[in-house]
Design a protein around this motif. Structure first.
Motif, PDB file in Angstrom:
ATOM      1  N   PHE A  42      75.664  70.754  70.185  1.00 45.18           N
ATOM      2  CA  PHE A  42      74.476  71.567  69.914  1.00 45.18           C
ATOM      3  C   PHE A  42      73.364  71.261  70.920  1.00 45.18           C
ATOM      4  CE2 PHE A  42      70.441  72.447  67.642  1.00 45.18           C
ATOM      5  CZ  PHE A  42      70.553  73.826  67.661  1.00 45.18           C
ATOM      6  N   ALA A  43      73.348  70.027  71.446  1.00 46.32           N
ATOM      7  CA  ALA A  43      72.337  69.686  72.461  1.00 46.32           C
ATOM      8  C   ALA A  43      72.437  70.645  73.646  1.00 46.32           C
ATOM      9  CB  ALA A  43      72.533  68.248  72.924  1.00 46.32           C
ATOM     10  N   ASP A  44      73.679  70.929  74.067  1.00 44.18           N
ATOM     11  CA  ASP A  44      73.868  71.848  75.189  1.00 44.18           C
ATOM     12  C   ASP A  44      73.502  73.281  74.796  1.00 44.18           C
ATOM     13  OD1 ASP A  44      74.653  69.902  76.905  1.00 44.18           O
ATOM     14  OD2 ASP A  44      76.799  70.194  76.610  1.00 44.18           O
ATOM     15  N   ILE A  45      73.899  73.668  73.574  1.00 46.56           N
ATOM     16  CA  ILE A  45      73.573  75.027  73.125  1.00 46.56           C
ATOM     17  C   ILE A  45      72.057  75.203  73.083  1.00 46.56           C
ATOM     18  CG2 ILE A  45      73.700  76.639  71.166  1.00 46.56           C
ATOM     19  CD1 ILE A  45      76.395  75.341  70.436  1.00 46.56           C
ATOM     20  N   ALA A  46      71.377  74.216  72.498  1.00 50.68           N
ATOM     21  CA  ALA A  46      69.916  74.305  72.354  1.00 50.68           C
ATOM     22  C   ALA A  46      69.244  74.402  73.719  1.00 50.68           C
ATOM     23  CB  ALA A  46      69.394  73.096  71.580  1.00 50.68           C
ATOM     24  N   ALA A  47      69.710  73.562  74.657  1.00 52.21           N
ATOM     25  CA  ALA A  47      69.037  73.510  75.958  1.00 52.21           C
ATOM     26  C   ALA A  47      69.416  74.684  76.847  1.00 52.21           C
ATOM     27  CB  ALA A  47      69.384  72.191  76.657  1.00 52.21           C
TER      28      ALA A  47
ATOM     29  N   VAL B  67      78.197  83.703  72.699  1.00 52.65           N
ATOM     30  CA  VAL B  67      78.523  84.343  73.974  1.00 52.65           C
ATOM     31  C   VAL B  67      78.446  83.333  75.127  1.00 52.65           C
ATOM     32  CG1 VAL B  67      77.660  86.048  75.621  1.00 52.65           C
ATOM     33  CG2 VAL B  67      77.874  86.643  73.210  1.00 52.65           C
ATOM     34  N   MET B  68      77.488  82.420  75.057  1.00 49.68           N
ATOM     35  CA  MET B  68      77.298  81.483  76.167  1.00 49.68           C
ATOM     36  C   MET B  68      78.152  80.214  76.045  1.00 49.68           C
ATOM     37  SD  MET B  68      75.190  83.346  77.757  1.00 49.68           S
ATOM     38  CE  MET B  68      74.756  82.336  79.161  1.00 49.68           C
ATOM     39  N   HIS B  69      78.598  79.880  74.841  1.00 53.66           N
ATOM     40  CA  HIS B  69      79.244  78.569  74.676  1.00 53.66           C
ATOM     41  C   HIS B  69      80.613  78.591  74.011  1.00 53.66           C
ATOM     42  CE1 HIS B  69      75.495  76.606  75.861  1.00 53.66           C
ATOM     43  NE2 HIS B  69      74.901  77.542  75.155  1.00 53.66           N
TER      44      HIS B  69
ATOM     45  N   GLN C 181      74.624  66.461  67.378  1.00 53.47           N
ATOM     46  CA  GLN C 181      74.869  67.590  66.472  1.00 53.47           C
ATOM     47  C   GLN C 181      75.890  68.590  67.022  1.00 53.47           C
ATOM     48  OE1 GLN C 181      70.625  68.255  66.969  1.00 53.47           O
ATOM     49  NE2 GLN C 181      70.562  68.835  64.809  1.00 53.47           N
ATOM     50  N   VAL C 182      76.470  69.331  66.109  1.00 52.36           N
ATOM     51  CA  VAL C 182      77.298  70.478  66.471  1.00 52.36           C
ATOM     52  C   VAL C 182      76.804  71.684  65.668  1.00 52.36           C
ATOM     53  CG1 VAL C 182      79.395  69.212  67.089  1.00 52.36           C
ATOM     54  CG2 VAL C 182      78.982  69.836  64.698  1.00 52.36           C
ATOM     55  N   MET C 183      77.334  72.858  66.033  1.00 45.80           N
ATOM     56  CA  MET C 183      76.980  74.067  65.300  1.00 45.80           C
ATOM     57  C   MET C 183      78.279  74.740  64.866  1.00 45.80           C
ATOM     58  SD  MET C 183      74.697  77.225  66.674  1.00 45.80           S
ATOM     59  CE  MET C 183      73.118  77.241  65.872  1.00 45.80           C
TER      60      MET C 183
END
Lengths: 421, 82
Positions: free
Chosen positions: A255-260, A124-126, A208-210
């Motif tokens: 993934f760094a952005d998703i995680a943070a 939803v956010m990314h 990383q990616v997701m």
């Protein structure tokens, strides 16, 4: 084992509610009404199902299938999805309340629901600008898909989710991925798994990616069965994951952005809400114990009443902590710089550590009130399962790891002493 | 300024690649800069340039490339002078 729970006192649920009515002031009347109906469905229908099977879920270490069938039937798995894709666009406070309500009746149900929604938040956010993922979110609503997570890995990575050994091996329009030794909660039951990997097999471990992979696209080889002290129904088995999928299923954001920017806040807030639910039910059991004592000896204040007063203070602090964290997230949302700032990371990590300690402390305190009746497994005031389930909170992302990471930041961070900040 | 930043990066960035192989605009996070190393890098930059990162500048974006670090340092200097 007791079946008593919040279900037994629907009329009084406000006392155990994270969000009393009126907190959603900014929302439209229609949205507030929809939220009210939704939460009423959770209280009056789904919590009953969760409570009825909680003991068996715990004893047999099995997934809470009945509660999840009820959640799917009520359409609750897709509520975070934005309305343009058919969802309800439920805000984090509503999701947190549902986690809490479920956990008041069955901790594993609450925790699985929290983990599912943490994965939903990544999409939803990314991934709102990406066609494949938009289609997948529509499917999440229409088919009530349950999302699992594969962010841990063997080979020395363990629970360090910001490191991967495996990499996305793209060959033309399809990629292959094999991840060994990853713990995947309800991996067998999940309809899709969001899995982390290096951007390419040659990328550094932190780049990383997701990717979203649906159950028809992978196989899971069971390597270790989840047989634990508590939270037994999350079925967090270890697997070797192997699969292939079109490259478009990789979420465009790093993934760094998703995680943070979303996972940190959603994970710590929704876990905290789940632990709050477990603690709130322990307080409820202590409270009913004190009430029963008071009725047995009219005219005298039961010895546990003073401790109950302390316990209610602790629960109030716990609730305030979660509400403040949600407020902090809501204010930061939409500002990537603020979300990835050290002060935000320090604050949200603090929420996780404090919430996990509060949950364990509150339940131990409730033990002192209920005495042998709390210690027994066959009393309405039984607290054994609560304590076993809540003990996972300190080590689910170990508090020592979190404090270690935070202490690394403290060599440059300057805390803000303002009360209003 | 950029050469000094590169010097600090090579000493404290813990990058798995030689900084000389990266351009000023290359993504340092993609090159393997971890959040742990960025804190060490921040301290080294504070020392090397005699500045202090304010809390609101302590985020991922300001460490995303050599140019981003330079822009951040110039902004901090400007704010300190003001």
């Amino acid at each position: 084992m007791s079946k008593r729970s919040t279900v037994g006192r629907l009329a009084e649920t406000d006392a155990l509610t994270l969000f009393p009515e009126g907190m959603a002031k900014g929302n439209s009347k229609a949205a507030r009404h929809a939220e009210r109906v939704l939460l009423q469905t959770v209280r009056s229908e789904i919590c009953k199902v969760a409570a009825a099977h909680a003991a068996h879920v715990d004893e047999d270490a099995r997934f809470p299938v009945e509660a999840f069938a009820a959640l799917k039937k009520a359409g609750l798995l897709g509520i975070m999805v934005p309305s343009e894709l058919g969802g309800m666009e439920a805000p984090i406070r509503v999701i947190a309340e549902i986690c809490s309500l479920l956990a008041q009746n069955c901790s594993s149900t609450g925790m699985c629901y929290a983990m599912h929604q943490i994965k939903a938040s990544s999409l939803v956010m990314h991934a709102m600008d990406d066609e494949w993922h938009r289609g997948f979110m529509r499917r999440m609503v229409a088919e009530q898909l349950l999302l699992g997570s594969a962010t841990t890995e063997g080979g020395g990575v363990g629970g360090d989710l910001r490191t991967s050994n495996c990499g996305i091996d793209a060959q033309g329009s399809v990629f292959a991925l094999r991840k060994e030794g990853c713990l995947i909660s309800y991996g067998i039951q999940a309809d899709a798994i969001l899995i982390t990997a290096r951007r390419t097999p040659e990328s550094p471990p932190s780049d990383q990616v997701m990717a979203v992979m649906t159950r028809d696209q992978y196989t899971l080889e069971l390597t270790q069965v989840w047989n634990t002290l508590g939270m037994r129904g999350t079925c967090s088995n270890n697997f070797t994951f192997e699969g292939a999928a079109p490259v478009e299923q990789v979420i465009p954001a790093s993934f760094a952005d998703i995680a943070a920017q979303s996972m940190l806040a959603y994970a710590h807030i929704l876990w905290a809400a789940t632990w709050y639910g477990i603690a709130a039910n322990a307080v409820y059991r202590a409270e009913t114990f004190v009430h029963a004592e008071a009725r047995r000896r009219p005219g005298t204040v039961p010895p546990g009443a003073m401790r109950l007063a302390e316990l209610l203070n602790s629960l109030q602090q716990f609730r305030a902590l979660i509400l403040a964290s949600i407020d902090r997230y809501e204010r930061a949302k939409g500002d990537p710089d603020e979300l990835s700032s050290i002060s935000f990371v320090v604050a949200l990590n603090g929420t996780k550590v404090s919430a996990s300690e509060a949950a364990c402390d509150i339940i131990q305190h409730a033990f002192l009130i209920c005495g042998i009746h709390g210690y027994r497994n066959d009393s309405p005031h039984s607290l054994g399962r609560h304590l076993r389930d809540a003990m996972s909170s300190r080590i689910m992302i170990n508090n020592d790891r979190i404090l270690g990471n935070v202490s690394n930041l403290l060599s440059v961070y300057k805390h803000n002493p303002s009360l209003a900040a | 300024m950029k050469s000094k930043i590169r010097e600090v990066l090579s000493k404290h960035g813990r990058l798995p690649v030689d900084i000389a192989t990266l351009s000023d605009s290359d993504d340092l996070h993609a090159a393997g800069l971890t959040s742990f190393a960025s804190v060490e890098l921040m301290m080294a930059l504070e020392e090397a340039f005699d500045i202090e990162y304010p809390n609101q500048m302590m985020n991922r974006r300001h460490f995303s490339s050599v140019t981003a670090i330079e822009n951040a340092l110039m902004k901090i200097r400007q704010d300190m002078a003001a």
